[in-house]
Scaffold this active site. Structure first.
Site, PDB file in Angstrom:
ATOM      1  N   TYR A 135      -3.813   1.919  11.894  1.00  0.00           N
ATOM      2  CA  TYR A 135      -3.079   3.159  12.130  1.00  0.00           C
ATOM      3  C   TYR A 135      -3.984   4.320  12.524  1.00  0.00           C
ATOM      4  O   TYR A 135      -3.506   5.426  12.739  1.00  0.00           O
ATOM      5  CB  TYR A 135      -2.276   3.541  10.874  1.00  0.00           C
ATOM      6  CG  TYR A 135      -0.942   2.830  10.781  1.00  0.00           C
ATOM      7  CD1 TYR A 135      -0.883   1.452  10.610  1.00  0.00           C
ATOM      8  CD2 TYR A 135       0.254   3.528  10.880  1.00  0.00           C
ATOM      9  CE1 TYR A 135       0.336   0.792  10.526  1.00  0.00           C
ATOM     10  CE2 TYR A 135       1.474   2.877  10.800  1.00  0.00           C
ATOM     11  CZ  TYR A 135       1.508   1.515  10.619  1.00  0.00           C
ATOM     12  OH  TYR A 135       2.717   0.875  10.555  1.00  0.00           O
ATOM     13  N   LYS A 207      -6.143 -10.173   5.043  1.00  0.00           N
ATOM     14  CA  LYS A 207      -6.299 -11.318   5.943  1.00  0.00           C
ATOM     15  C   LYS A 207      -7.801 -11.502   6.163  1.00  0.00           C
ATOM     16  O   LYS A 207      -8.299 -11.523   7.286  1.00  0.00           O
ATOM     17  CB  LYS A 207      -5.550 -11.024   7.253  1.00  0.00           C
ATOM     18  CG  LYS A 207      -5.447 -12.181   8.225  1.00  0.00           C
ATOM     19  CD  LYS A 207      -4.442 -13.245   7.825  1.00  0.00           C
ATOM     20  CE  LYS A 207      -4.548 -14.436   8.778  1.00  0.00           C
ATOM     21  NZ  LYS A 207      -3.686 -15.565   8.379  1.00  0.00           N
ATOM     22  N   ASP A 264       3.013  -2.007   5.830  1.00  0.00           N
ATOM     23  CA  ASP A 264       4.202  -1.669   6.619  1.00  0.00           C
ATOM     24  C   ASP A 264       5.125  -2.881   6.715  1.00  0.00           C
ATOM     25  O   ASP A 264       6.327  -2.789   6.476  1.00  0.00           O
ATOM     26  CB  ASP A 264       3.769  -1.218   8.022  1.00  0.00           C
ATOM     27  CG  ASP A 264       4.958  -0.919   8.913  1.00  0.00           C
ATOM     28  OD1 ASP A 264       5.908  -0.279   8.418  1.00  0.00           O
ATOM     29  OD2 ASP A 264       4.942  -1.339  10.086  1.00  0.00           O
ATOM     30  N   ASP A 268       9.084  -3.936   4.480  1.00  0.00           N
ATOM     31  CA  ASP A 268      10.422  -4.187   5.047  1.00  0.00           C
ATOM     32  C   ASP A 268      10.993  -5.464   4.444  1.00  0.00           C
ATOM     33  O   ASP A 268      12.187  -5.546   4.135  1.00  0.00           O
ATOM     34  CB  ASP A 268      10.383  -4.306   6.579  1.00  0.00           C
ATOM     35  CG  ASP A 268      10.609  -2.948   7.262  1.00  0.00           C
ATOM     36  OD1 ASP A 268      10.373  -1.905   6.629  1.00  0.00           O
ATOM     37  OD2 ASP A 268      11.013  -2.942   8.449  1.00  0.00           O
TER      38      ASP A 268
END
Ligand code: IPM
Ligand code: MG
Length: 371
Positions: A135, A207, A264, A268
């Site tokens: 970001y 990751k 992010d 969701d």
């Protein structure tokens, strides 16, 4: 006395924030503190009329508040990314709101798509790093073969960044993720403190098996910081695997801490397992500055002005705002009233009910008043 800045924003933002404000006002009366609100006009309308996204003097003004109550931004008339980056992300970055706190909790009476899972099975918190990673806005696109030099200075940590691109490819696009030791340390510490107050378990999601530079650093910092919290149980999960475990065994998780982009994505998923986007709140927190509380769903422009949007995520975010301001009892009361409204069937269409946006706000507010 608390003063709260309000940014309704775009789409359904203003209508859901109106309900959230209604509930907060009543909670002040009921729990004995006074709340003042100041509205800030930001979003697509202002941008289209004046070209302004987030003027310097508005930022300065907002910096006087400990809390901003934020609706949503995003509008079909504006190219995707302009308002998101120019307002929402700009606020998160400017105020260095380095924690994005997203509770994933199934309230009683809410249906989850996970068969057989009960409220006691779905109760964890995602602590999403909120200022770094992919970001940071370092990237570009090139067409044809060319050489380019890029230097970006991130004011936040004084990170200077240089990159030479010498490309023969027809076209390239690139975007670079940045993790800093301090940026990781502070958010992981926050997550440790939170886990200590909860069930004492902390999961890092990353990751590091592939993006080993940035998430290798993240893991190193995680190991160092958690060493200072011997009472916690800690573990690493890869992000692909965690999406599987969120669905299969959500009861495993207590506090999950993760870099920005994975945060992010998995929130969701988290929102869906807790009953849908209409119920998912978030707090963008700078523990010693200006924080911002919002529903994590977007502006849903097609529902604007119809009075059917679900205000529950916003009301829940309002409860988080109260908690942040130290009004813990009121925060608890608002969440309890929200839960009761669900049990009483006073819910909007997305949750299978027939109540209107303002009915839900009125009902929750009335329950708070009677507490
Ligand atoms: C969120 C949203 C934002 C994000 C967008 C709108 C910039 O998806 O709050 O999760 O990516 O952080
Ligand atoms: Mg998101």
């Amino acid at each position: 006395m608390h003063r709260v800045a309000i940014i309704g924003g775009d789409g359904i933002g203003p209508e859901i924030i109106r309900e959230g404000r209604k509930v907060l006002e009543v909670s002040g009366d009921r729990y004995g503190f006074s709340l003042g609100f100041d509205e800030f006009d930001l979003g697509a309308d202002r941008y289209l009329a004046t070209g302004e996204l987030l003027p310097e003097d508005t930022l300065k003004e907002l910096g006087k508040y400990r809390a901003i109550y934020f609706g949503a931004i995003g509008d079909e008339r504006v190219k995707p990314g302009i308002l998101e980056k120019g307002i929402l992300l700009a606020l998160r970055f400017h105020f260095d709101q380095y924690v994005n706190l997203r509770p994933i909790r199934l309230l009683p009476g809410v249906s989850t798509p996970l068969a057989g899972k009960k409220p006691s099975d779905i109760d964890f918190v995602v602590v999403r790093e909120n200022t770094e990673d992919f970001y940071v806005g370092i990237g570009g696109r090139f067409k044809g073969s060319q050489k380019a030099t890029l230097e970006i200075k991130r004011e936040l940590y004084n990170v200077k960044f240089g990159l030479d691109i010498d490309s023969d490819a027809e076209e390239i696009g690139y975007q670079i993720g940045v993790i800093t030791r301090e940026g990781s340390r502070r958010v992981i510490s926050f997550a440790c403190d939170l886990a200590k107050r909860r069930r004492g378990k902390l999961t890092s999601v990353d990751k590091a098996n592939v993006l080993s530079d940035i998430y290798g650093l993240w893991r190193e910092v995680f190991t160092e910081v958690t060493a200072g919290y011997p009472g916690l149980t800690t573990e690493f999960n890869f992000v692909d695997a965690v999406t599987m475990w969120f669905v299969k065994n959500p009861e495993w998780f207590d506090v999950v801490v993760t870099p920005n982009m994975f945060g992010d994505i998995i929130t969701d998923l988290g929102a869906m397992i807790q009953g849908g986007m209409g119920l998912a709140p978030g707090g963008n927190i700078n523990p010693s500055g200006t924080s911002m509380f919002e529903p994590i769903h977007g502006s849903a422009p097609k529902y604007k002005g119809q009075g059917i949007a679900n205000p529950m995520a916003t009301i829940w975010a309002g409860s988080m705002l109260l908690d942040h301001l130290g009004e813990h009892e009121a925060a608890e009361g608002v969440l309890k009233a929200l839960g009761q409204s669900i049990l009483d069937g006073v819910v909007t269409k997305d949750m299978g009910g027939s109540s209107r946006t303002s009915d839900v706000g009125d009902y929750v507010a009335a329950l708070v008043r009677k507490q």
